[in-house]
Write a protein that holds these residues in place. Structure first.
Motif, PDB file in Angstrom:
ATOM      1  N   PHE A   1      33.110  55.119  26.685  1.00 24.05           N
ATOM      2  CA  PHE A   1      33.245  55.525  25.290  1.00 24.05           C
ATOM      3  C   PHE A   1      32.859  56.986  25.040  1.00 24.05           C
ATOM      4  O   PHE A   1      32.843  57.428  23.892  1.00 24.05           O
ATOM      5  CB  PHE A   1      32.416  54.597  24.384  1.00 24.05           C
TER       6      PHE A   1
ATOM      7  N   ILE B   1      30.676  49.641  16.271  1.00 19.36           N
ATOM      8  CA  ILE B   1      29.668  50.040  17.268  1.00 19.36           C
ATOM      9  C   ILE B   1      29.633  51.567  17.421  1.00 19.36           C
ATOM     10  O   ILE B   1      28.598  52.140  17.721  1.00 19.36           O
ATOM     11  CB  ILE B   1      29.901  49.323  18.618  1.00 19.36           C
ATOM     12  N   GLU B   2      30.765  52.232  17.237  1.00 22.32           N
ATOM     13  CA  GLU B   2      30.790  53.700  17.336  1.00 22.32           C
ATOM     14  C   GLU B   2      30.392  54.357  16.011  1.00 22.32           C
ATOM     15  O   GLU B   2      29.497  55.202  15.975  1.00 22.32           O
ATOM     16  CB  GLU B   2      32.177  54.182  17.749  1.00 22.32           C
TER      17      GLU B   2
ATOM     18  N   TYR C   1      24.909  64.057  24.137  1.00 25.56           N
ATOM     19  CA  TYR C   1      25.074  62.717  24.723  1.00 25.56           C
ATOM     20  C   TYR C   1      25.291  62.779  26.238  1.00 25.56           C
ATOM     21  O   TYR C   1      25.910  61.874  26.810  1.00 25.56           O
ATOM     22  CB  TYR C   1      26.235  62.001  24.047  1.00 25.56           C
TER      23      TYR C   1
ATOM     24  N   ASN D   1      28.376  53.928  13.662  1.00 28.96           N
ATOM     25  CA  ASN D   1      27.240  53.058  13.347  1.00 28.96           C
ATOM     26  C   ASN D   1      26.149  53.759  12.528  1.00 28.96           C
ATOM     27  O   ASN D   1      24.978  53.383  12.588  1.00 28.96           O
ATOM     28  CB  ASN D   1      26.692  52.422  14.629  1.00 28.96           C
TER      29      ASN D   1
ATOM     30  N   HIS E   1      21.569  57.423  14.459  1.00 32.85           N
ATOM     31  CA  HIS E   1      21.143  57.495  15.863  1.00 32.85           C
ATOM     32  C   HIS E   1      19.629  57.653  15.908  1.00 32.85           C
ATOM     33  O   HIS E   1      19.043  58.254  15.001  1.00 32.85           O
ATOM     34  CB  HIS E   1      21.790  58.713  16.552  1.00 32.85           C
TER      35      HIS E   1
ATOM     36  N   ARG F   1      30.081  56.975  30.727  1.00 31.65           N
ATOM     37  CA  ARG F   1      30.444  55.745  30.011  1.00 31.65           C
ATOM     38  C   ARG F   1      31.878  55.827  29.474  1.00 31.65           C
ATOM     39  O   ARG F   1      32.354  56.917  29.120  1.00 31.65           O
ATOM     40  CB  ARG F   1      29.485  55.503  28.826  1.00 31.65           C
TER      41      ARG F   1
ATOM     42  N   HIS G   1      25.303  59.850  28.582  1.00 35.69           N
ATOM     43  CA  HIS G   1      26.370  58.846  28.476  1.00 35.69           C
ATOM     44  C   HIS G   1      27.695  59.342  29.059  1.00 35.69           C
ATOM     45  O   HIS G   1      28.728  58.697  28.883  1.00 35.69           O
ATOM     46  CB  HIS G   1      26.609  58.473  27.003  1.00 35.69           C
TER      47      HIS G   1
ATOM     48  N   LEU H   1      33.256  58.866  21.516  1.00 39.86           N
ATOM     49  CA  LEU H   1      31.976  59.103  20.829  1.00 39.86           C
ATOM     50  C   LEU H   1      31.797  60.578  20.476  1.00 39.86           C
ATOM     51  O   LEU H   1      31.433  60.920  19.340  1.00 39.86           O
ATOM     52  CB  LEU H   1      30.819  58.636  21.730  1.00 39.86           C
TER      53      LEU H   1
ATOM     54  N   LYS I   1      24.894  60.000  10.966  1.00 38.01           N
ATOM     55  CA  LYS I   1      26.132  60.374  11.652  1.00 38.01           C
ATOM     56  C   LYS I   1      27.268  60.712  10.668  1.00 38.01           C
ATOM     57  O   LYS I   1      27.185  60.377   9.475  1.00 38.01           O
ATOM     58  CB  LYS I   1      26.559  59.229  12.571  1.00 38.01           C
TER      59      LYS I   1
ATOM     60  N   ARG J   1      21.951  49.678   9.985  1.00 41.57           N
ATOM     61  CA  ARG J   1      23.285  49.494  10.575  1.00 41.57           C
ATOM     62  C   ARG J   1      23.962  48.235  10.029  1.00 41.57           C
ATOM     63  O   ARG J   1      25.182  48.214   9.876  1.00 41.57           O
ATOM     64  CB  ARG J   1      23.175  49.479  12.092  1.00 41.57           C
TER      65      ARG J   1
ATOM     66  N   THR K   1      22.612  48.541  17.937  1.00 44.37           N
ATOM     67  CA  THR K   1      23.698  49.527  18.030  1.00 44.37           C
ATOM     68  C   THR K   1      24.995  48.969  17.437  1.00 44.37           C
ATOM     69  O   THR K   1      25.701  49.660  16.707  1.00 44.37           O
ATOM     70  CB  THR K   1      23.936  49.898  19.516  1.00 44.37           C
TER      71      THR K   1
HETATM   72  P1  CMP Z   1      23.815  55.868  19.593  1.00 40.66           P
HETATM   73  O1  CMP Z   1      22.549  55.163  19.292  1.00 40.66           O
HETATM   74  O2  CMP Z   1      24.034  57.201  18.980  1.00 40.66           O
HETATM   75  O3  CMP Z   1      23.947  56.030  21.189  1.00 40.66           O
HETATM   76  C1  CMP Z   1      25.191  56.118  21.842  1.00 40.66           C
HETATM   77  C2  CMP Z   1      26.345  55.858  20.937  1.00 40.66           C
HETATM   78  O4  CMP Z   1      27.563  55.528  21.570  1.00 40.66           O
HETATM   79  C3  CMP Z   1      26.041  54.632  20.083  1.00 40.66           C
HETATM   80  O5  CMP Z   1      25.034  54.909  19.158  1.00 40.66           O
HETATM   81  C4  CMP Z   1      27.421  54.357  19.501  1.00 40.66           C
HETATM   82  O6  CMP Z   1      27.715  55.190  18.387  1.00 40.66           O
HETATM   83  C5  CMP Z   1      28.347  54.789  20.640  1.00 40.66           C
HETATM   84  N1  CMP Z   1      28.994  53.675  21.327  1.00 40.66           N
HETATM   85  C6  CMP Z   1      30.313  53.429  21.293  1.00 40.66           C
HETATM   86  N2  CMP Z   1      30.599  52.359  22.023  1.00 40.66           N
HETATM   87  C7  CMP Z   1      29.463  51.898  22.546  1.00 40.66           C
HETATM   88  C8  CMP Z   1      29.122  50.797  23.388  1.00 40.66           C
HETATM   89  N3  CMP Z   1      30.047  49.958  23.861  1.00 40.66           N
HETATM   90  N4  CMP Z   1      27.822  50.625  23.710  1.00 40.66           N
HETATM   91  C9  CMP Z   1      26.878  51.482  23.240  1.00 40.66           C
HETATM   92  N5  CMP Z   1      27.141  52.549  22.427  1.00 40.66           N
HETATM   93  C10 CMP Z   1      28.432  52.750  22.077  1.00 40.66           C
END
Ligand code: CMP
Length: 138
Positions: free
Chosen positions: A58, A110-111, A50, A113, A116, A56, A53, A62, A10, A103, A92
């Motif tokens: 985030f 978490i973002e 994505y 990270n 992927h 969601r 998601h 993201l 990333k 990681r 994650t």
């Molecule tokens: P990734 O495995 O790329 O899949 C979705 C991405 O959303 C995750 O890694 C993180 O980079 C991002 N993300 C940000 N906040 C959250 C969260 N609360 N839960 C899961 N993924 C998150």
């Protein structure tokens, strides 16, 4: 069963010049790199990637982050590649990632990270097709 998965180094990791170290770990773990390229996604391209998601909380942050700079996308091949790559990445949330995982070592939050990986065979097929044509994988 030999399987393929999509991996992304990333923008946070590329910016911090961790690409080489992560690729070294990928190869040391026994994956074959079947395809690889550097991409700088637009916001719309990150949203398409994505899509699952979208609802969601985030999602906006993201996709902003994923389009903030170049990333490196790879197709990894190995026995049970999907599970194997997820194990190498770790949880994650880096706060929950085990010692020795990418990681744990490289993620900042978490973002942001670092990496992927696809989470299932259907997702892997969609994600590989998002970045690579069949001819790239022949
Ligand atoms: P990734 O495995 O790329 O899949 C979705 C991405 O959303 C995750 O890694 C993180 O980079 C991002 N993300 C940000 N906040 C959250 C969260 N609360 N839960 C899961 N993924 C998150």
């Amino acid at each position: 069963m030999i399987q393929r998965t999509l991996a992304i180094i990333k923008p946070d990791a590329v910016e911090r010049r961790l690409t080489g170290r992560i690729i070294e770990r990928i190869e040391a773990a026994g994956f074959q790199i079947r395809a690889m390229r550097r991409v700088h996604l637009s916001k719309g391209e990150a949203e398409g990637f994505y899509e699952v998601h979208r609802s969601r909380p985030f999602f906006g942050s993201l996709t902003q982050f994923m389009s903030s700079g170049p990333a490196v996308v790879l197709v990894l091949e190995a026995d049970q590649a999907i599970t194997k790559w997820r194990a190498l990445m770790g949880a994650t949330d880096p706060a929950e990632a085990e010692a020795g995982t990418l990681r744990k070592e490289f993620a900042q939050s978490i973002e942001r990270n670092a990496t992927h990986g696809s989470d299932a065979p259907e997702t892997a097929a969609y994600e590989i097709g998002y970045f690579f044509a069949g001819v790239d994988l022949a």
